[in-house]
Enzyme design. Structure first.
Site, PDB file in Angstrom:
ATOM      1  N   TYR A  17       0.816  -1.220   0.000  1.00  0.00           N
ATOM      2  CA  TYR A  17       0.000   0.000   0.000  1.00  0.00           C
ATOM      3  C   TYR A  17       0.848   1.268   0.000  1.00  0.00           C
ATOM      4  O   TYR A  17       0.342   2.348  -0.288  1.00  0.00           O
ATOM      5  CB  TYR A  17      -0.952   0.011   1.203  1.00  0.00           C
ATOM      6  N   ASP A  24     -10.276  -9.192   7.802  1.00  0.00           N
ATOM      7  CA  ASP A  24     -11.696  -9.090   7.442  1.00  0.00           C
ATOM      8  C   ASP A  24     -12.335 -10.473   7.421  1.00  0.00           C
ATOM      9  O   ASP A  24     -13.478 -10.653   7.853  1.00  0.00           O
ATOM     10  CB  ASP A  24     -11.870  -8.436   6.065  1.00  0.00           C
TER      11      ASP A  24
END
Ligand code: NAD
Length: 369
Positions: free
Chosen positions: A142, A254
């Site tokens: 990222y 998640d």
């Protein structure tokens, strides 16, 4: 008795609604000791953009740097969809993470027995589940450069993201995981893709070295990240602490979260480097967003934010007994069959955001008596 500085950043959407329930618990703790909190409330996200033209002001970042801990609600909403990329609400959160150097993201996945039937997996697979995922938060794909889209001039474009890790980044994140494991089940799984990625080879090497040098008492297992994803839905109770990089951690946390039911239940902590005195910069927030679809209706589940504050008690203020109290109170109200709309089940009593807050406080009172 110590006094701690606590910065509250409720943010947008349901953020202020769920933060109000945390403030009531802070007030209860201030009245009952052992330590006290001086709280200050400030803006982040869309509300900060409306006030200052930035998703977080320099002054707020400065307060966050000086605070003993920050608790954040949520940011964002359709009102700010047209705002330029650099000033969008999420930019405020990213700046806080960057400026506070919050490199370790802790995401517990706990399945309260009372909610086991809300999981998409069978009760016996998830009941009593208690996993901690430690995700590296400031490096990897990222943030690695180059990160660009190049027009090749022939009707084609080329997009590049760079997965980049240095030894110190892996060293410090796996130490967080090993330290946590010692206070829990004493077992760490380190997830990487060493079979196809050089960054995975280095990840594996550094984790192995740190383990051998300083944490040989902790059980260490290396697991390929794709296998980890499969094992999480096959038999999640085999895990205690999972440590992994930014990209895999985004996915795996998640996935683990959903084992436990609702987004409204999930807390998180983001920790920075330890100072000389052992204290760390830290930001605590629910995993969920600003839920614009339910804002202002008393439908928001405050448990994720309250549980985030419980993590602050444990990791920033060394108030483990009070953290236990808050977490046991959450389990207690669930056992009493009280449910906000997002976790509602047949035969349960539906309560609003503030009624859930009332019930948690009553349970805290009862347990503390
Ligand atoms: P969301 O998490 O806000 O909502 C997803 C769904 O879950 C919605 O149906 C919502 O009503 C429900 N939900 C979420 N939290 C709940 C709670 N506490 N109680 C009951 N129900 C809850 O995700 P989204 O809809 O994808 O995003 C909405 C906005 O939030 C967007 O602007 C997004 O960018 C932002 N967002 C912010 C954060 C953050 O602040 N960390 C994280 C994710 C999304």
């Amino acid at each position: 008795m110590a006094t701690f500085d606590l910065l509250l950043l409720p943010g947008d959407g349901i953020g202020p609604e769920v933060m109000a329930e945390v403030e009531r618990i802070v007030a209860w703790l201030n009245a009952h000791g052992p330590n006290s909190f001086e709280t200050e409330t400030d803006l982040v996200g869309g509300c900060a953009y409306d006030a200052h033209g930035e998703a977080v002001s320099d002054a707020t970042v400065d307060k966050a740097m000086k605070a003993d801990a920050v608790v954040l609600g949520a940011v964002g909403g359709p009102k700010w969809d047209g705002v330029v990329y650099e000033k969008r609400p999420e930019a405020g959160l990213l700046r806080l993470r960057k400026d506070l150097e919050l490199f370790a993201n802790l995401r517990p996945a706990i399945c309260y027995p009372a909610l086991a039937d809300a999981s998409s997996l069978k009760r016996d697979v998830v009941e009593g589940l208690d996993i901690m995922i430690v995700r590296e938060l400031t490096g990897g794909t990222y943030f690695g450069e180059p990160k660009e889209i190049t027009d090749l001039g022939n009707g084609q474009k080329r997009a590049v993201d760079t997965q980049l890790y240095e030894t110190y980044e892996i060293d410090r994140i796996c130490r967080v995981a090993f330290d946590l494991a010692r206070k829990r089940g004493n077992k760490v799984h380190s997830a990487d893709k060493r079979n196809v990625m050089k960054s995975g080879v280095l990840w594996n090497e550094v984790v192995t070295q740190v383990h051998a040098a300083d944490y040989a008492d902790v059980e260490l297992n290396h697991i390929l990240a794709d296998n980890c994803a499969m094992q999480l839905v096959r038999w999640p109770k085999q895990f205690d602490v999972i440590v992994t990089d930014n990209l895999f951690g985004d996915m795996l946390s998640d996935e683990a979260a959903m084992l436990t039911g609702s987004l409204g239940m999930l807390p998180s902590a983001s920790l920075g480097a330890a100072d000389g005195d052992g204290s760390r910069r830290a930001l605590y927030e629910p995993v969920h967003g600003s839920a614009p679809d339910i804002v202002g209706q008393g439908l928001a589940n405050p448990i994720a934010t309250v549980a985030s504050f419980a993590m602050a008690l444990r990791y920033s203020f060394d108030m483990g007994a009070e953290a236990d109290l808050v977490e046991q109170a959450i389990a207690g109200v669930l056992n009493e069959c009280l449910r906000t709309a997002d976790i509602m089940q047949d035969g349960m009593a539906k309560v609003s955001t503030s009624e859930m807050g009332d019930a948690i406080l009553e349970e805290i009172e009862r347990l503390a008596a």
